[in-house]
Design an enzyme around this catalytic site. Structure first.
Site, PDB file in Angstrom:
ATOM      1  N   ASN A 103       1.160  -0.728  25.743  1.00 48.15           N
ATOM      2  CA  ASN A 103       1.460   0.342  26.953  1.00 48.15           C
ATOM      3  C   ASN A 103       1.099   1.500  26.559  1.00 48.15           C
ATOM      4  O   ASN A 103       0.712   2.062  25.303  1.00 48.15           O
ATOM      5  CB  ASN A 103       2.923   0.386  27.197  1.00 48.15           C
ATOM      6  CG  ASN A 103       3.735  -0.835  27.400  1.00 48.15           C
ATOM      7  OD1 ASN A 103       3.015  -1.696  28.010  1.00 48.15           O
ATOM      8  ND2 ASN A 103       4.606  -1.116  27.106  1.00 48.15           N
ATOM      9  N   VAL A 104       0.460   2.517  27.495  1.00 51.59           N
ATOM     10  CA  VAL A 104       0.032   3.797  27.494  1.00 51.59           C
ATOM     11  C   VAL A 104       0.897   4.763  27.804  1.00 51.59           C
ATOM     12  O   VAL A 104       0.470   6.061  27.939  1.00 51.59           O
ATOM     13  CB  VAL A 104      -1.239   3.851  28.041  1.00 51.59           C
ATOM     14  CG1 VAL A 104      -2.523   2.985  27.680  1.00 51.59           C
ATOM     15  CG2 VAL A 104      -1.177   3.726  29.679  1.00 51.59           C
ATOM     16  N   HIS A 120      -3.737   0.144  23.154  1.00 47.74           N
ATOM     17  CA  HIS A 120      -4.749   0.208  24.318  1.00 47.74           C
ATOM     18  C   HIS A 120      -4.798   1.878  24.512  1.00 47.74           C
ATOM     19  O   HIS A 120      -4.958   2.176  25.611  1.00 47.74           O
ATOM     20  CB  HIS A 120      -4.148  -0.526  25.695  1.00 47.74           C
ATOM     21  CG  HIS A 120      -4.574  -1.982  25.600  1.00 47.74           C
ATOM     22  ND1 HIS A 120      -3.631  -2.655  26.244  1.00 47.74           N
ATOM     23  CD2 HIS A 120      -5.070  -2.827  24.713  1.00 47.74           C
ATOM     24  CE1 HIS A 120      -4.114  -4.226  25.990  1.00 47.74           C
ATOM     25  NE2 HIS A 120      -4.778  -3.916  25.015  1.00 47.74           N
ATOM     26  N   THR A 189       5.069  -9.101  27.770  1.00 52.44           N
ATOM     27  CA  THR A 189       3.813  -9.296  28.036  1.00 52.44           C
ATOM     28  C   THR A 189       3.329 -10.574  28.756  1.00 52.44           C
ATOM     29  O   THR A 189       4.234 -11.699  28.261  1.00 52.44           O
ATOM     30  CB  THR A 189       3.093  -8.983  26.610  1.00 52.44           C
ATOM     31  OG1 THR A 189       1.495  -9.070  26.895  1.00 52.44           O
ATOM     32  CG2 THR A 189       3.463 -10.126  25.511  1.00 52.44           C
ATOM     33  N   SER A 190       2.480 -10.598  29.255  1.00 51.66           N
ATOM     34  CA  SER A 190       2.065 -11.997  30.104  1.00 51.66           C
ATOM     35  C   SER A 190       1.156 -12.598  28.999  1.00 51.66           C
ATOM     36  O   SER A 190       0.749 -13.736  29.477  1.00 51.66           O
ATOM     37  CB  SER A 190       1.206 -11.507  31.305  1.00 51.66           C
ATOM     38  OG  SER A 190       0.164 -10.838  30.897  1.00 51.66           O
ATOM     39  N   ALA A 232      14.348  -7.209  29.008  1.00 53.50           N
ATOM     40  CA  ALA A 232      14.060  -6.679  27.716  1.00 53.50           C
ATOM     41  C   ALA A 232      15.302  -5.644  27.615  1.00 53.50           C
ATOM     42  O   ALA A 232      15.844  -5.829  26.550  1.00 53.50           O
ATOM     43  CB  ALA A 232      12.816  -5.817  27.618  1.00 53.50           C
TER      44      ALA A 232
HETATM   45  N1  APR Z   1      11.675  -7.169  30.606  1.00 57.25           N
HETATM   46  C1  APR Z   1      10.881  -7.992  29.990  1.00 57.25           C
HETATM   47  N2  APR Z   1       9.827  -8.465  30.727  1.00 57.25           N
HETATM   48  C2  APR Z   1       9.379  -8.263  31.808  1.00 57.25           C
HETATM   49  C3  APR Z   1      10.407  -7.406  32.739  1.00 57.25           C
HETATM   50  C4  APR Z   1      11.790  -6.681  32.231  1.00 57.25           C
HETATM   51  N3  APR Z   1      12.315  -6.348  32.840  1.00 57.25           N
HETATM   52  N4  APR Z   1       9.742  -7.249  34.010  1.00 57.25           N
HETATM   53  C5  APR Z   1       8.628  -7.960  33.752  1.00 57.25           C
HETATM   54  N5  APR Z   1       8.309  -8.634  32.764  1.00 57.25           N
HETATM   55  C6  APR Z   1       7.211  -9.301  32.079  1.00 57.25           C
HETATM   56  C7  APR Z   1       6.496 -10.177  33.308  1.00 57.25           C
HETATM   57  O1  APR Z   1       7.177 -11.454  33.471  1.00 57.25           O
HETATM   58  C8  APR Z   1       5.184 -10.239  32.578  1.00 57.25           C
HETATM   59  O2  APR Z   1       5.211 -11.281  31.721  1.00 57.25           O
HETATM   60  O3  APR Z   1       6.304  -8.397  31.365  1.00 57.25           O
HETATM   61  C9  APR Z   1       4.871  -9.109  31.833  1.00 57.25           C
HETATM   62  C10 APR Z   1       3.988  -8.070  32.216  1.00 57.25           C
HETATM   63  O4  APR Z   1       2.733  -8.536  32.057  1.00 57.25           O
HETATM   64  P1  APR Z   1       1.483  -7.558  32.384  1.00 57.25           P
HETATM   65  O5  APR Z   1       1.585  -6.692  33.440  1.00 57.25           O
HETATM   66  O6  APR Z   1       0.272  -8.604  32.286  1.00 57.25           O
HETATM   67  O7  APR Z   1       1.634  -6.594  31.151  1.00 57.25           O
HETATM   68  P2  APR Z   1       0.902  -6.790  29.926  1.00 57.25           P
HETATM   69  O8  APR Z   1       0.984  -8.078  29.267  1.00 57.25           O
HETATM   70  O9  APR Z   1       1.382  -5.682  29.095  1.00 57.25           O
HETATM   71  O10 APR Z   1      -0.706  -6.530  30.035  1.00 57.25           O
HETATM   72  C11 APR Z   1      -1.710  -6.366  29.225  1.00 57.25           C
HETATM   73  O11 APR Z   1      -3.500  -5.882  30.670  1.00 57.25           O
HETATM   74  O12 APR Z   1      -4.310  -4.740  32.398  1.00 57.25           O
HETATM   75  C12 APR Z   1      -3.860  -4.548  31.087  1.00 57.25           C
HETATM   76  O13 APR Z   1      -4.224  -2.594  29.610  1.00 57.25           O
HETATM   77  C13 APR Z   1      -3.505  -3.562  30.541  1.00 57.25           C
HETATM   78  O14 APR Z   1      -1.920  -3.257  28.778  1.00 57.25           O
HETATM   79  C14 APR Z   1      -2.206  -4.167  29.678  1.00 57.25           C
HETATM   80  C15 APR Z   1      -2.657  -5.495  29.520  1.00 57.25           C
END
Ligand code: APR
Length: 249
Positions: A103-104, A120, A189-190, A232
């Site tokens: 996260n940023v 990032h 994170t996804s 979370a």
């Molecule tokens: N608590 C925990 N997890 C959650 C919640 C919550 N309340 N709400 C959503 N999520 C989960 C979703 O199910 C998903 O798996 O958070 C994840 C968010 O995934 P992304 O939006 O893909 O975020 P991230 O994994 O951080 O993306 C990685 O992709 O676009 C780039 O630079 C950007 O840092 C980012 C990177």
């Protein structure tokens, strides 16, 4: 779920070196939309058109207008939530060594976490493409786009665009922790963007236990030792409250 929570408490209490890897999901409860999934940022705009360094260099005004401006509006007012605060508490109790975050939004630091690896980069700072001057995002207004430095150069955010590499210091330090940690807490994170998504895999190869917190399964879930399904904030609060405070020195 309760059995898994108890198991996670036991593993975290015993671990001599725990690290967290966080993604956009931990900030959803602070009102910041995730990048993927229902109602997410990339549902609305194409990351390759607006979050790639080539797109920024070609038309910074457009990227500032469509992506960065809207992010700035949200990030300027976002506050840490219980999930960020719980990780900061674990660090204070010396039960968490660092947070590797994708996260940023600086919310881990605002929650009190002292050791944060910004994988990032950060949106908190901007750098002038002309003279290299750095300023705080919070100190600039979006009256003219793109925002410019006194020298006339365009400001870019210090976050990592697609097409750019991870800051070497962040990558190196993260890999050091990943090679030594006994437990990795993977939160929100996804697990789809590299090389961040490799971190839990490398930790697992070094015999670490992976505890994943997410409302929905991810490509990492099959590898995780424990999958705590849910948001979370409540789960991290539950874990932190239940882990006994270690006896004094
Ligand atoms: N608590 C925990 N997890 C959650 C919640 C919550 N309340 N709400 C959503 N999520 C989960 C979703 O199910 C998903 O798996 O958070 C994840 C968010 O995934 P992304 O939006 O893909 O975020 P991230 O994994 O951080 O993306 C990685 O992709 O676009 C780039 O630079 C950007 O840092 C980012 C990177």
């Amino acid at each position: 779920m309760e059995t898994r929570i108890q198991k996670a408490i036991e593993i975290l209490s015993r671990s001599r070196l725990t690290v967290a890897l966080t993604g956009a999901g931990i900030s959803v409860e602070s009102g910041i939309p995730p990048f993927r999934g229902p109602g997410s940022l990339w549902d609305k705009i194409d990351p390759m058109e607006f979050a790639h360094i080539d797109a920024f260099m070609k038309n910074p005004a457009r990227v500032w207008e469509v992506l960065i401006g809207s992010m700035k509006t949200i990030l300027d007012t976002a506050r840490p939530n219980k999930g960020h605060l719980a990780l900061a508490e674990l660090e204070k109790r010396r039960l968490l060594a660092t947070v590797i975050t994708q996260n940023v939004d600086s919310l881990h630091q605002k929650a009190g976490s002292r050791d944060v690896i910004e994988f990032h980069g950060t949106f908190a700072k901007l750098t002038c493409l002309g003279c290299g001057h750095r300023t705080s995002s919070a100190d600039i207004t979006l009256t003219t786009l793109p925002p410019r430095c006194h020298c006339g150069g365009v400001y870019r955010p210090d976050c990592v665009f697609f097409g750019e590499s991870i800051p070497l210091s962040a990558l190196t330090r993260a890999q050091e922790f990943v090679s030594q940690c006994e437990v990795m807490l993977v939160v929100g994170t996804s697990a789809t963007v590299q090389p961040a998504a490799m971190m839990p895999i490398l930790a697992k190869q070094n015999n670490a236990r992976i505890i994943e917190i997410n409302p929905t399964p991810t490509p990492l879930t099959a590898t995780s030792d424990l999958f705590l399904q849910g948001n979370a904030g409540p789960i991290l609060t539950r874990l932190t409250e239940a882990i006994a405070i270690p006896a004094g020195p």
